[in-house]
Design a protein around this motif. Sequence first.
Motif, PDB file in Angstrom:
ATOM      1  N   LEU A  81       0.834  -1.213   0.000  1.00  0.00           N
ATOM      2  CA  LEU A  81       0.000   0.000   0.000  1.00  0.00           C
ATOM      3  C   LEU A  81       0.869   1.263   0.000  1.00  0.00           C
ATOM      4  O   LEU A  81       0.578   2.226  -0.698  1.00  0.00           O
ATOM      5  N   VAL A  82       1.928   1.255   0.803  1.00  0.00           N
ATOM      6  CA  VAL A  82       2.791   2.448   0.890  1.00  0.00           C
ATOM      7  C   VAL A  82       4.036   2.316  -0.006  1.00  0.00           C
ATOM      8  O   VAL A  82       4.980   3.088   0.111  1.00  0.00           O
ATOM      9  N   ARG A  83       3.999   1.333  -0.903  1.00  0.00           N
ATOM     10  CA  ARG A  83       5.049   1.123  -1.906  1.00  0.00           C
ATOM     11  C   ARG A  83       6.437   0.993  -1.276  1.00  0.00           C
ATOM     12  O   ARG A  83       7.391   1.646  -1.679  1.00  0.00           O
ATOM     13  N   LEU A  84       6.548   0.128  -0.297  1.00  0.00           N
ATOM     14  CA  LEU A  84       7.840  -0.112   0.354  1.00  0.00           C
ATOM     15  C   LEU A  84       8.153  -1.601   0.459  1.00  0.00           C
ATOM     16  O   LEU A  84       8.965  -2.015   1.292  1.00  0.00           O
ATOM     17  N   GLU A 108       9.926   8.127   2.998  1.00  0.00           N
ATOM     18  CA  GLU A 108       9.751   6.684   3.182  1.00  0.00           C
ATOM     19  C   GLU A 108       9.471   6.368   4.648  1.00  0.00           C
ATOM     20  O   GLU A 108       8.636   5.517   4.962  1.00  0.00           O
ATOM     21  N   GLN A 109      10.177   7.047   5.551  1.00  0.00           N
ATOM     22  CA  GLN A 109       9.941   6.806   6.983  1.00  0.00           C
ATOM     23  C   GLN A 109       8.502   7.143   7.351  1.00  0.00           C
ATOM     24  O   GLN A 109       7.859   6.430   8.129  1.00  0.00           O
ATOM     25  N   GLN A 110       7.986   8.231   6.779  1.00  0.00           N
ATOM     26  CA  GLN A 110       6.603   8.582   7.107  1.00  0.00           C
ATOM     27  C   GLN A 110       5.626   7.575   6.505  1.00  0.00           C
ATOM     28  O   GLN A 110       4.582   7.308   7.091  1.00  0.00           O
ATOM     29  N   ARG A 111       5.976   6.986   5.356  1.00  0.00           N
ATOM     30  CA  ARG A 111       5.122   5.945   4.784  1.00  0.00           C
ATOM     31  C   ARG A 111       5.107   4.706   5.674  1.00  0.00           C
ATOM     32  O   ARG A 111       4.080   4.042   5.813  1.00  0.00           O
ATOM     33  N   VAL A 112       6.249   4.389   6.297  1.00  0.00           N
ATOM     34  CA  VAL A 112       6.285   3.284   7.269  1.00  0.00           C
ATOM     35  C   VAL A 112       5.364   3.611   8.442  1.00  0.00           C
ATOM     36  O   VAL A 112       4.571   2.771   8.888  1.00  0.00           O
ATOM     37  N   ALA A 113       5.464   4.846   8.926  1.00  0.00           N
ATOM     38  CA  ALA A 113       4.629   5.257  10.062  1.00  0.00           C
ATOM     39  C   ALA A 113       3.146   5.156   9.704  1.00  0.00           C
ATOM     40  O   ALA A 113       2.322   4.752  10.536  1.00  0.00           O
ATOM     41  N   LEU A 114       2.821   5.510   8.466  1.00  0.00           N
ATOM     42  CA  LEU A 114       1.424   5.431   8.026  1.00  0.00           C
ATOM     43  C   LEU A 114       0.968   3.970   7.954  1.00  0.00           C
ATOM     44  O   LEU A 114      -0.129   3.627   8.428  1.00  0.00           O
TER      45      LEU A 114
END
Length: 248
Positions: free
Chosen positions: A131-134, A149-155
Motif C-alpha cells: 500500500l505504501v510502496r515499500l 519513506e519513513q513517514q510511509r512506514v509510520a502510516l
Amino acid sequence: MSPILEARDLVKRYPVGEGVVDALRGVSLTVDSGEFVAIMGASGSGKSTMLHLLGGLDLPTEGEVVIDGIAISTLDEEQRTLTRRAKTGFVFQYFNLIPLLSVAENVALPFLIAGDALDRHRSRVDELLGLVRLSEKAEHRPDQLSAGEQQRVALARALAAAPAILLADEPTGNLDYTTGAEILDLLWDSADRLGQTIVLVTHDARAAAYADRVLVVRDGEIRDEIRLGRRRDHDAKPLIRRLAELGL
Ligand SMILES: Nc1ncnc2c1ncn2[C@@H]1O[C@H](COP(=O)(O)OP(=O)(O)O)[C@@H](O)[C@H]1O
Ligand SMILES: [Mg+2]
C-alpha cells in the motif's frame, strides 16, 4: 452516516507555573464513519491538544470524547490504552519509528505490542508495505530510508490494526512539498478506497484541501467549518478563497 467520533464541550487547561493555559475552550465536533476531516489552525491554536484528546492519548479537563460508542472518561487507564490501540492509529510529524527494528517490524509493531509474532501477521504486513510502496525495503532499518519513506512506514503502522480512526498530526510538517503530497495522496486513497476515517491536523491549507471538511481552529475554539466534499483533485484554491472570505 453514523458518527464514529464525538467530542462534547472539550476544555483543556494546562497548569503552567502559578497559572494555567487555556488550550481548548469548549470544542464540540462529530466525525462520521468514512469521513476525512482536517483540523486547521495556526501554531499554538490547540490542534495537537485536540487530536490527543480525540485519540484518547490524554483526557480533557472538562467534556467528553466518544470513540466508536465508547465514552473515554468512563474508562480506567488500562482500558483507555486498550481502546486506543484497538480503535485508533496515529501518525506524527516526526515519524517516531523504532530505530533498531526493521521496516516490517515497525509496521507490525501494533501486533508485536499485543504479544503476537511477526510471522502470524506477515501477509497483513506485506499488504501494508505494498500500500505504501515499500515492499522492496521490508528488511531495511529506518535510518536507511528517506524522510518520506519513513513517514510511509509510520502510516502503514498506523493502519496495521485496521483502526476505526486514523489521526495524523502535521504528518507532512517535516517533509518537502512533493514528498508531503505523496503522504497526503496515500491518506486520501485510504479514505476513498478503504473507507478509512481520518482526522488530519495541519497548519497548511494545501494539506487541509485533501479533506472532505475543514474545521478551522483559533485560540482553542472551532471558528468555522468549510465543507469541500470528496474531490479527486486536491486543489487548495477553493479552500484558500473560502478562508479569505471568512477573514482567516
Ligand atoms: N503540556 C503542555 N503544558 C503546557 N501548555 C501546553 C502543553 N501543551 C500545549 N500547551 C499550550 O497549549 C496551547 C495549544 O498548544 P497545541 O495544542 O500544541 O497547539 P498546536 O498543535 O495548534 O500548535 C499552546 O499555547 C501551548 O503552548
Ligand atoms: Mg501541534
